[in-house]
Every structure is written in C-alpha cells, then in structure tokens.
Enzyme design. Structure first.
Site, PDB file in Angstrom:
ATOM      1  N   GLU A  42       0.869  -1.180   0.000  1.00 23.11           N
ATOM      2  CA  GLU A  42       0.000   0.000   0.000  1.00 23.11           C
ATOM      3  C   GLU A  42       0.905   1.228   0.000  1.00 23.11           C
ATOM      4  OE1 GLU A  42      -3.614   2.149   2.516  1.00 23.11           O
ATOM      5  OE2 GLU A  42      -2.744   0.265   3.226  1.00 23.11           O
ATOM      6  N   ARG A 269       5.867 -13.070   9.715  1.00 25.00           N
ATOM      7  CA  ARG A 269       6.366 -11.727   9.474  1.00 25.00           C
ATOM      8  C   ARG A 269       7.664 -11.523  10.251  1.00 25.00           C
ATOM      9  NH1 ARG A 269       1.964  -7.659  11.662  1.00 25.00           N
ATOM     10  NH2 ARG A 269       3.416  -6.222  10.675  1.00 25.00           N
ATOM     11  N   LYS A 279       3.952   0.920  10.523  1.00 23.92           N
ATOM     12  CA  LYS A 279       4.009   2.161   9.744  1.00 23.92           C
ATOM     13  C   LYS A 279       3.485   3.331  10.556  1.00 23.92           C
ATOM     14  CE  LYS A 279       3.665   0.511   4.959  1.00 23.92           C
ATOM     15  NZ  LYS A 279       2.810   0.519   3.752  1.00 23.92           N
TER      16      LYS A 279
END
Length: 564
Positions: A42, A269, A279
């Site tokens: 994104e 992850r 983020k």
C-alpha cells in the site's frame, strides 16, 4: 539409496515450506504448471526491513521457478496514499536487487471491482447498510458472541443497487452508507460477519483524481486483483491467515466454474529487537521530528538502512538466514548487524581515520619531509590492490592509543614503549605534553628508519599496531555514530511507556573534529569503507565539498554491548 536420490532428498530438506508447496504444484500441473507471484504494497509509507523479507520471497520464488512477479500497488485508500510513497517503493525494490515483470495498481481494476460489487448485489450477496461504523462494530458481536443482523440486511436488491450507484455519483456524505457482503453473522471468524466492501471517500486519488467516490476495502480488492492478473501463489504474512476464508469466498463467487484460482499462503512476518515495524509508529517518529526523516539511518526503513551503509546483499543474506516458517518470533538485531558486517568485511575498502585525535610528533623525523606509504585496500581480496597514504613528522592518532600510566597488558603507546605505525615504522614513545586543563595534547616519539613496512625483517617485534593520518595531508570530517533507536529490546511490549520515553538518548553521537586520509576526497555518497580498527562507515549524502560526513554502519565486532 543411490547418490542421486540422496542429493534430491537433501535438496528437498533445504527447501522452505512454500518452496515445497510450489514444487508439488508444479509436479501436479496446478494452474498449468506456472508460477506467478506479486508484491502488493500500500503506498502509504516507506518500505522497511520487514517488507524486504516479503520482497525476497515474492521475487525470489518467481526467479527460482522461472515464473513472473508483478509489483501491484494496493491504492484503495486515497486518504493515506501519495505518489511520493509509490516512487520510494519502486526505488527500494530495485535497490534491493529485484525488478518486477509488470507494474499494476489496484486502481487499474476499479471498473471490474465495481462491476463485481454490482453483481454481488444483484445475486443477493451484498447490501447497502446505513449504520455508523460504531453501530456496525457493536452489531458484529465478539469472538465468543455471535453478531446481530443489520436492520438493512434484507434491503430490496433494487434499492441497494440504486443507492450504490448514487453513492458513486457523490450524492451522500462520507460514512452515511456502506456496501456490505452478506456472509454469516454467526461465523466464529469475525472477518466473515458481513464485512464492508465499499465506503464513500471524497479525497482525490493520486491516479484517478475525483473519478470515483466509492472505494473498495482491502479484503475485497486484494483477491480479485490477484485473480484479474493471473496470480497463482498469493504469499502473505500470518496476520492475513484469518482473512483467507474471505479471500476464498470472493474468489469462488468471481471465478464461477473456472479451473484457475489464486491461492493464499501465509508465512511469518519479521520482528526485530530494538525497533518497531508499524508504519503508524514509524510515521509518529517522523512527524514528531524524533528522527530526521524516513531515511534517518536509525530507522528500519530500507532507505534508512541504505543511508546507514547496509548493502542489498547483506539484507538478502539476512533474509536467507532467518528463513520462512508458520510461526511468528522476534529476531535479534545482532543477526542483521552480523550480516552487514560479514558483507562489508569482504567488500569494504580499508582506510585510515582518526575520530578522537591527538597529535603525535616524531621528533627525529626530518621536518618538511613526507613520503608515501603503501596501504592494502582489502586484505580479504588481494585483487583490489593498494593505494598510497602520506606520512610525515606530525600525525594524528586516536586519543585512546596513548596512556600516561598504562596497565601491564596495554600494548599501545606509553612512555618507553614501542608500537608499529600501520604500514609505516616502529616508533618508541619518549614523552607527552599537556594543556592547562591537564589533557594530553601531544605525544612525542622517535622512529626507527630501518623498520619501514615492506623492508627486510629486522628481527624486532612489537605487540601493538596503531593507525594514523598525516596532519599536513588529512581531511577534516564529521562522523555520526549511530546506535539502536530504542533502549528497550522489545519496545512495543512496554505498554505503560510512550514511544518518546522508549527512545535511546544515545542513538546518535556527532563528532565534528575528525580526520581522514586524503584518498577519501574522491569518495561518493553511499561508498563503503572500513575505518581501520574502528568500524564500517559510508559517506552520507549530506556531504559536500570541504565537508565529508560519514555514518557508522556497524562496529568491527559484535561486542554484545551498545555501540557508543
């Protein structure tokens, strides 16, 4: 078992679970025996080291199995997205050593996604809701309590279609209506309880401007985009495992009876000690000016790691070391530091730099004379050759390389003791000079002209070797000593403390009165060097003519202590 069979079995054992799955798919001819992956960021921030793990997997799998890997921007939320992030993501992927086969955007599929949403309404699989987001959240229930049907769940199809079209015409305010999928409000999977498919957003999109007034949610757009592109293996991190039933549900409705379908597989992850990957948290650091920007060398962003001096090969090697599993865990930052240290040891040019200088005067060396000494560029790779470094009567040495009163096992300079000046001569300390504050400002020594490096062995041995730069030939430099950004090993577990309270106050020390050898006058930004006996550094892009600035990437050795 013959040797050939043994080799095959050993290779199988070395494959991760995703590679084993793909090899099985290829052997069975699934999806025509082809491999197609995608990296779908994104564009709402800069990539970090966690994304590097996904990049290496998505692009690496395609490369290994002669497949295709596309870059697709998941640009379905114009409120948070910006072309600045698009550009930075493409730059970081290429810097890391990969190249996409095709470039796509989720916004490329807005027409198809909209049409699919209309189909869902027409077939009774979606409806328009006009509850607030708070009401919808409450009505969804809890993991242990079933949800309650929306009062609009059985709205007439024609009415839902009419409102949906008018939503995209801009007739209603943001938040007044949403389009929800009609799934199962009693499902134990909360994501399956009539998730929102579309919402109204009036913020202009970075590509489509104001053409669209409704935007698809990630769970709706992601799988369909995979399908439109022909993705065979949709590789995601473990937090998307609970989203997979939704992914499959939409794909089943979209593809009908066709054989091809993308399949989602999840892997662990990356979490690192002494840093954060969120983020939102990284944006907080930037917006509050607690770091100098997204490319601050203390940040875990790829542009920050690059500026600090990390190499693409060291990051790829790190990712290979940690591997891919089905279990989340936290990796020690020391392993990432080891990877770059190992890479730079093999590739970085050795140069002389003095960070905390004190003057050394060789009293019996002729005044006004200078000579060129030969310095090896990299002892790990003789093919890299040598360069010359100027030697003269007055030198700078490290302050810690002299002690007025030295302990027994101190092998550097103290009065009456000999050391070798690297790639030069053996010297013997004869005295020193202090200023009014009692600080040593000069060290005096005599040299033996018969002990120049490269001359026949004189039989004299010394235990200590120190580095130096010539006062008359040295270049002034600023050195930035970076340490870990957070003091706590697991900052996000410290719920009672703010992000600011968790920051390491010693994460950056700037030293302005440093000196480096003249050969560094031709250095370019991001060039890598080993400052002999000190650490690995690279030239910061803030450097300009007359002002060299070096960032410490990592110390020479992992001491197990903070790098200060």
């Amino acid at each position: 078992m013959n040797n050939h069979s043994t080799t095959i079995e050993e290779n199988k054992k070395s494959l991760n679970f995703i590679e084993l799955m793909i090899e099985k798919d290829l052997a069975e001819g699934v999806d025509g025996g082809r491999v197609q992956t995608r990296f779908p960021p994104e564009p709402n921030g800069y990539l970090h080291i966690g994304h590097a793990k996904a990049i290496c997997l998505d692009f690496g799998i395609a490369r290994k199995y002669n497949g295709t890997c596309n870059l697709r921007f998941d640009d379905t939320n114009p409120i948070k997205e910006d072309v600045e992030y698009v550009d930075s993501i493409m730059e970081d992927i290429q810097w890391l050593g990969f190249q996409w086969d095709n470039l796509y955007y989720a916004s490329d599929y807005f027409p198809q996604l909209y049409d699919f949403a209309v189909t869902l309404i027409k077939t009774g699989h979606a409806y328009i809701d006009e509850q607030s987001s708070e009401e919808i959240a409450t009505q969804k229930g809890t993991p242990t309590q079933p949800g309650i049907d929306s009062p609009y769940r059985n709205r007439p199809i024609a009415e839902s279609l009419d409102i949906f079209h008018r939503m995209n015409q801009g007739e209603f305010s943001e938040g007044s209506y949403t389009l929800r999928a009609k799934m199962d409000m009693s499902s134990p999977n909360m994501h399956f309880r009539d998730p929102i498919i579309y919402r109204i957003i009036y913020t202009p999109h970075h590509r489509t401007g104001t053409e669209w007034k409704v935007y698809p949610m990630y769970d709706f757009a992601h799988g369909q985009s995979d399908y439109f592109e022909g993705v065979t293996h949709s590789l995601c991190t473990l937090e998307f495992e609970v989203h997979r039933p939704v992914y499959d549900y939409y794909i089943d409705l979209l593809k009908g009876n066709g054989d091809y379908r993308p399949r989602q597989t999840e892997f662990n992850r990356l979490s690192l000690t002494y840093t954060v990957m969120s983020k939102r948290k990284l944006l907080e650091l930037v917006k509050n000016n607690w770091v100098t920007g997204w490319d601050d060398p203390r940040m875990p962003t790829l542009c920050g790691l690059r500026r600090r001096g990390y190499t693409p090969s060291s990051i790829r090697a790190f990712v290979d070391r940690i591997g891919y599993t089905k279990y989340d865990g936290t990796i020690d930052m020391a392993l990432l530091e080891h990877s770059v240290r190992e890479d730079l040891n093999a590739t970085a040019r050795r140069v002389a730099a003095v960070i905390h200088p004190v003057k050394l005067i060789i009293t019996n060396y002729p005044e006004g004379l200078s000579e060129m000494m030969v310095s090896v560029n990299n002892p790990e790779n003789p093919d890299e050759g040598t360069h010359e470094i100027a030697f003269s009567r007055e030198l700078y040495i490290e302050k810690d390389d002299f002690m007025e009163e030295a302990p027994k096992n101190y092998y550097r300079l103290t009065v009456g003791q000999e050391v070798r000046l690297r790639c030069a001569y053996i010297i013997k300390c004869t005295g020193f000079k202090k200023n009014d504050e009692g600080e040593v400002i000069e060290v005096h020594a005599e040299y033996d002209p018969q002990t120049k490096s490269g001359m026949p062995d004189s039989g004299r041995k010394v235990k200590g070797t120190i580095h130096w730069v010539s006062v008359a030939h040295a270049l002034p430099a600023e050195v930035r000593l970076y340490d870990r950004l957070f003091s706590d090993e697991n900052p996000l577990e410290q719920k009672e403390k703010s992000l600011l309270e968790l920051l390491n106050p010693d994460s950056l020390k700037i030293i302005t009165n440093c000196f480096v050898e003249k050969d560094l006058s031709t250095a370019k930004p991001f060039d890598h060097f080993q400052f002999q006996r000190i650490g690995y550094f690279n030239l910061d892009p803030d450097s300009k003519d007359g002002k060299l600035i070096f960032n410490r990437t990592v110390s020479l050795k992992d001491t197990g202590k903070k790098q200060l």
